[in-house]
Design an enzyme around this catalytic site. Structure first.
Site, PDB file in Angstrom:
ATOM      1  N   LEU A   1      10.712 -37.375  57.680  1.00 28.55           N
ATOM      2  CA  LEU A   1       9.832 -37.900  58.734  1.00 28.55           C
ATOM      3  C   LEU A   1      10.554 -37.847  60.078  1.00 28.55           C
ATOM      4  O   LEU A   1       9.989 -37.424  61.089  1.00 28.55           O
ATOM      5  CB  LEU A   1       9.401 -39.332  58.406  1.00 28.55           C
ATOM      6  CG  LEU A   1       8.409 -39.458  57.241  1.00 28.55           C
ATOM      7  CD1 LEU A   1       8.290 -40.918  56.789  1.00 28.55           C
ATOM      8  CD2 LEU A   1       7.031 -38.913  57.630  1.00 28.55           C
TER       9      LEU A   1
ATOM     10  N   CYS B   1     -23.544 -22.778  61.130  1.00 33.29           N
ATOM     11  CA  CYS B   1     -24.549 -23.805  61.427  1.00 33.29           C
ATOM     12  C   CYS B   1     -25.791 -23.205  62.071  1.00 33.29           C
ATOM     13  O   CYS B   1     -26.887 -23.738  61.899  1.00 33.29           O
ATOM     14  CB  CYS B   1     -23.948 -24.851  62.352  1.00 33.29           C
ATOM     15  SG  CYS B   1     -22.741 -25.845  61.509  1.00 33.29           S
TER      16      CYS B   1
ATOM     17  N   GLU C   1     -24.263 -30.718  62.383  1.00 36.76           N
ATOM     18  CA  GLU C   1     -25.639 -30.216  62.483  1.00 36.76           C
ATOM     19  C   GLU C   1     -26.310 -30.241  61.118  1.00 36.76           C
ATOM     20  O   GLU C   1     -27.469 -30.642  60.976  1.00 36.76           O
ATOM     21  CB  GLU C   1     -25.659 -28.763  62.988  1.00 36.76           C
ATOM     22  CG  GLU C   1     -25.029 -28.530  64.336  1.00 36.76           C
ATOM     23  CD  GLU C   1     -23.533 -28.236  64.246  1.00 36.76           C
ATOM     24  OE1 GLU C   1     -22.856 -28.883  63.425  1.00 36.76           O
ATOM     25  OE2 GLU C   1     -23.052 -27.376  64.999  1.00 36.76           O
TER      26      GLU C   1
END
Ligand code: NAP
Length: 367
Positions: free
Chosen positions: A298, A84, A52
């Site tokens: 990982l 916002c 926005e």
């Protein structure tokens, strides 16, 4: 364009933030008046400005009396950026067209109520396309751990280091610059102690982008094998450095690290250790983290199901026989990027060029 088309455009803009904004939802916005688009914006990275605000800035003075089409209800509480709703009111927007309500029960409807109370016309469209954008966001709200991105650079033959734990630069400069940019919007970079021992890395964001979040360096080191003389420990006063140990690690080792400014956390050794590390990171305020290796770390993160997203740079060169596989126990040798995505159960994949490398990005199925 009509208002519905402007909202569809906002959805397309929102998708540009996919992969860069999580655990926030991707959001797009368009300022529209009299059939004309006056300004566009999207949430581009975690910790960065909201859609926005970007769209209102692009439209400038022309926002006064215009309609704001936004894919998700504007936020009403101060988070990483100001609410916002304040920006919408300050810009003099007359009407807000909203694609869907905020799924977070703590915020749902609040933003819209504030707009209505200030005399702004509010239309909640409940557009399936806008709801689809936040599907993943709904799931991540329920989890008590950060959003986890697994990132590595591997050779064409699926390796992340040459034989005998040597060190090699695998990705090209463009790819390394991208990683530095990504690091600027993270709360933490996570690595296993094997990587610290082999590479003595800095793990800082050395790009031109300013840090949007306080970046911590996190080492998974159950037995406290991290040397007090390594780069991470020597610079622990400048960049926060957290080491996760097991409860039975030696006190003397912990003392040396603490004296150097490292924060040491201890979790019970054994099953559940990794999960409690990530739960602790969440409690410490980490919302978006990147696991950067090595091979065993990982693999453990993937097996434990705590990876939401993967980013893999695939180079054109090969490292040959005896090199360290990118993910311990997973054969990623000489696969096409599509096959790598399949082997890792990735969905919503994007395969792009990154200088001399191929960049594969995707989300883990079910994440
Ligand atoms: N190309 C790239 O993108 C890239 C990135 C990073 C690293 N690398 C390379 O990867 C190599 C290192 O990989 P590696 O697999 O040897 O080491 P590693 O994954 O960095 O570290 C593994 C060690 O971390 C600890 N650890 C990690 N996860 C754990 C868990 N869930 N539970 C318990 N302990 C855990 C264990 O320490 P203990 O053994 O003490 O229990 C384990 O042995 C280096 O050669 C480095 O150059 C390449």
């Amino acid at each position: 364009v009509n208002a519905e088309e402007a909202l569809a455009r906002a959805c397309a803009l929102a998708r540009r933030g996919l992969g860069d904004v999580e655990p926030n939802p991707p959001v797009g916005a368009v300022v529209w008046n009299d059939g004309q688009v006056l300004g566009e914006g999207f949430h581009g990275c975690f910790g960065g400005s909201h859609a926005e605000v970007e769209a209102l800035a692009a439209a400038g003075e022309r926002s006064r009396g215009a309609t704001l089409c936004v894919t998700l209800e504007p936020c009403s509480s101060k988070g990483k950026t100001p609410p916002c709703v304040d920006a919408v009111l300050a810009a003099g927007i007359a009407r807000v067209l909203v694609g869907c309500a905020d799924p977070d029960p703590r915020h749902q409807g609040r933003g819209l109520q504030r707009l209505l109370a200030a005399g702004v016309q509010v239309d909640l469209v409940d557009l399936p396309e806008a709801r689809a954008l936040i599907d993943r966001f709904g799931t991540s709200l329920a989890r008590r751990r950060p959003h986890v991105i697994a990132k590595w650079a591997m050779s064409r033959d699926g390796a992340i280091a040459p034989p005998r734990n040597g060190h090699a630069i695998i990705s090209c400069e463009t790819s390394r610059d991208t990683v530095h940019r990504w690091r600027a919007s993270l709360d933490a970079i996570v690595v296993g102690v094997g990587t610290v021992v082999a590479d003595d890395p800095q793990l800082t964001a050395r790009g031109s982008a300013p840090l949007l979040r306080p970046l911590r360096r996190v080492v998974l080191d159950p037995s406290l094998r991290t040397s007090p003389n390594c780069e991470l420990v020597r610079t622990a006063d400048e960049t926060p450095t957290w080491i996760f140990a097991a409860d039975d690690a030696r006190e003397q080792d912990e003392d040396l690290l603490r004296e150097a400014g490292v924060v040491v956390f201890r979790q019970p050794r054994g099953e559940g250790w990794l999960e409690s590390v990530f739960a602790t990171l969440h409690l410490q305020g980490c919302l978006r983290v990147m696991v950067e290796g090595g091979s065993h770390t990982l693999a453990r993160c993937l097996v434990a199901g705590i990876v939401d997203q993967a980013a893999i740079f695939i180079a054109e060169s090969a490292l040959g026989e005896g090199a360290l596989p990118a993910v311990e126990g997973l054969a990623l040798r000489d696969l096409t990027p599509h096959e790598v995505a399949e082997a890792l159960h990735l969905t919503d994949c994007r395969i792009t060029r990154s200088g001399d490398d191929t960049l594969l990005r995707g989300f883990r199925e079910g994440a």
